[in-house]
Write an enzyme that holds these catalytic residues in place. Structure first.
Site, PDB file in Angstrom:
ATOM      1  CE  LYS A  34     -12.386  -2.850  -8.299  1.00  0.00           C
ATOM      2  NZ  LYS A  34     -11.193  -2.918  -9.137  1.00  0.00           N
ATOM      3  CB  SER A  62      -9.301  -0.071  -7.278  1.00  0.00           C
ATOM      4  OG  SER A  62      -9.325  -0.880  -8.441  1.00  0.00           O
ATOM      5  CB  SER A 100      -7.197  -2.831  -9.812  1.00  0.00           C
ATOM      6  OG  SER A 100      -6.693  -1.381  -9.717  1.00  0.00           O
TER       7      SER A 100
HETATM    8  N1  LIG Z   1      -7.619   0.482 -10.943  1.00  0.00           N
HETATM    9  C1  LIG Z   1      -6.307  -0.072 -10.976  1.00  0.00           C
HETATM   10  O1  LIG Z   1      -5.820  -0.911 -11.906  1.00  0.00           O
HETATM   11  C2  LIG Z   1      -5.223   0.792 -10.209  1.00  0.00           C
HETATM   12  C3  LIG Z   1      -5.339   2.101  -9.788  1.00  0.00           C
HETATM   13  C4  LIG Z   1      -4.849   3.069 -11.029  1.00  0.00           C
HETATM   14  N2  LIG Z   1      -4.279   2.279 -12.248  1.00  0.00           N
HETATM   15  C5  LIG Z   1      -4.210   4.035 -10.443  1.00  0.00           C
HETATM   16  O2  LIG Z   1      -3.415   4.727 -11.154  1.00  0.00           O
HETATM   17  O3  LIG Z   1      -4.519   4.306  -9.469  1.00  0.00           O
END
Ligand SMILES: NC(=O)CC[C@H](N)C(=O)O
Length: 460
Positions: free
Chosen positions: A94, A169, A193
């Protein structure tokens, strides 16, 4: 070498070489001499070239460099040295994780062309274990979003239906593994994510206990919630990847033949309930448990406290990371990410401290709960993959897409618990995931349990 065991009739793209091939099968073929690491890198290169224009999974690829490394791994094997189960296996990283030989952009205009000085610790561990990095995968900008469709490199697309989002993400890592470009990929998980895109793309996705895997060289979103994790085709592949990431401390556990005590967690009040998704996941949980699953005691009563702790911790930590950039270079952000960061600023110091105290209290509550159940089971995501850029879930009790995608995964980040998403089946041709959550520090046992009891769903 055996052909992939299952077919993927609903997949919208003709899958690449690695779809449905297990790392153990690839190792067997390399040991038997019918495949080399260089062959595997060439297969990855061919699949990326064919599929990446449709899926936008990779933002940087270096097949020439990977072939050179593969040549070294092949020479080692010829001289009798095999580093372990990842020796010669192509992997994707990633793009919020540092690589010394490739750019690392966080999906952000601020970091276009950025070249880190050194590999992140987890990348170094993967390379030491013999894995070959073929490229970097698209991340939602600064990992701040579960949709995977906002970054300076654009949106990743779901291989099951390319009009739909992958989830994020770790968006590109999911598209890359689900389409068979690479057998396995590194992601990071702050609120879901790894597990969200794994569920929406039909993969196994594992997030370890907080702190179990080094985050050195991972660009932070909210460091006390975040962990590197894996997106894979099967649990066994996730196991060998996690062993490498943990520096060998995550030894395989064995599981007894006894039954497993599965506590079912209802969606409400964490997220909306799509009846078809919930039914598919519950049936998968019952197959896993070998019988009916009983509601888990006392989970839903903590929903509000978990959500409010998560909100304060994530926003305070994310704003701390980005405060200067938000002031000095706001125009470089994606507008949605900028809006979320600006909304993160008002969290007060006392609210953050209180959220940390709440976390400690909740961790003790859940430690007691795990004396009564082996694992909690629930959907990883309450819905199937929405369309790219979709931001509300239609229908009665309409909700935001972001909150819906994260509602069932982020409670476990607050608590720092290990959690896995397993392919549970399909709803209207799109994958859904069964999520299992276990007590802190029981990563090996959770993976071993999943490896011994989970059966891949068969497409109809
Ligand atoms: N990076 C992650 O785990 C997901 C996105 C993040 N937690 C959000 O609120 O968007």
């Amino acid at each position: 070498m055996t052909q992939p065991s299952s077919s993927f009739p609903h997949l919208a793209v003709e899958p690449g070489f690695f779809r449905g091939r297990r790392i153990a099968d690839l190792q067997e073929a390399m040991a038997g001499g019918s495949l080399t690491a260089q062959d595997l890198v060439r297969h990855a290169g061919a699949a990326i070239e064919r599929l990446n224009p449709q899926l936008n999974a990779f933002v940087h690829v270096d097949i020439a460099a990977a072939l050179a490394v593969a040549g070294e791994r092949d020479a080692e094997r010829a001289s009798g040295k095999v580093r372990g189960p990842l020796h010669g296996i192509p992997v994707a990283i990633k793009d919020n994780v540092d690589t010394a030989d490739m750019p690392t952009t966080m999906g952000a205009a601020h970091f276009l062309g950025h070249r880190p000085q050194a590999d992140a610790r987890c990348v170094a561990l993967l390379r030491e274990a013999g894995a070959i990095v073929v490229g970097k995968t698209l991340t939602h900008e600064f990992a701040y979003g579960p949709t995977g469709d906002r970054s300076v490199q654009g949106a990743a697309r779901n291989p099951w239906r390319t009009t739909q989002m992958t989830g994020g993400s770790s968006a590109g890592s999911a598209a890359a593994v689900a389409s068979g470009m690479v057998p396995v990929a590194l992601g990071t998980d702050t609120g879901g994510s790894v597990r969200v895109p794994s569920a929406l793309c039909g993969l196994v996705g594992f997030k370890p206990t907080h702190g179990r895997v080094s985050d050195a060289g991972v660009f932070p979103l909210a460091p006390t919630l975040e962990d590197p994790g894996v997106l894979a085709n099967c649990v066994e592949d996730a196991q060998v990847f996690m062993q490498a990431l943990s520096g060998g401390t995550l030894a395989p556990a064995s599981v007894g033949a006894d039954g497993v005590n599965v506590g079912w967690v209802a969606n409400a009040p964490f997220a909306i309930d799509d009846a078809a998704v919930t039914a598919c996941v519950r049936a998968a949980a019952e197959r896993f448990a070998g019988g009916a699953v009983q509601p888990a005691p006392a989970v839903t009563q903590h929903a509000r406290a978990l959500q409010s702790a998560l909100g304060a911790i994530q926003r305070a930590e994310a704003y701390e990371v980005h405060a200067e950039r938000v002031e000095s270079e706001p125009g470089k952000f994606d507008p949605e990410v900028l809006e979320r960061l600006r909304a993160s600023r008002p969290v007060q110091g006392w609210e953050y401290v209180r959220a940390l105290k709440e976390r400690t209290r909740l961790q003790a509550e859940f430690a007691r709960l795990f004396q009564q159940v082996d694992v909690l089971a629930l959907p990883a995501v309450a819905i199937t993959a929405p369309a790219l850029q979709q931001r509300t879930v239609a229908g009665p009790g309409s909700a935001g897409v972001r909150e819906t995608l994260l509602g069932l995964t982020n409670p476990w980040n607050v608590l720092g618990l290990p959690a896995i998403s397993l392919p549970a089946g399909w709803v209207n041709g799109m994958p859904v995931g069964l999520q299992l959550v276990a007590a802190a520090g029981t990563d090996e046992a959770l993976l071993a349990l999943a490896a011994s009891r989970w059966q891949a769903p068969q497409a109809d």
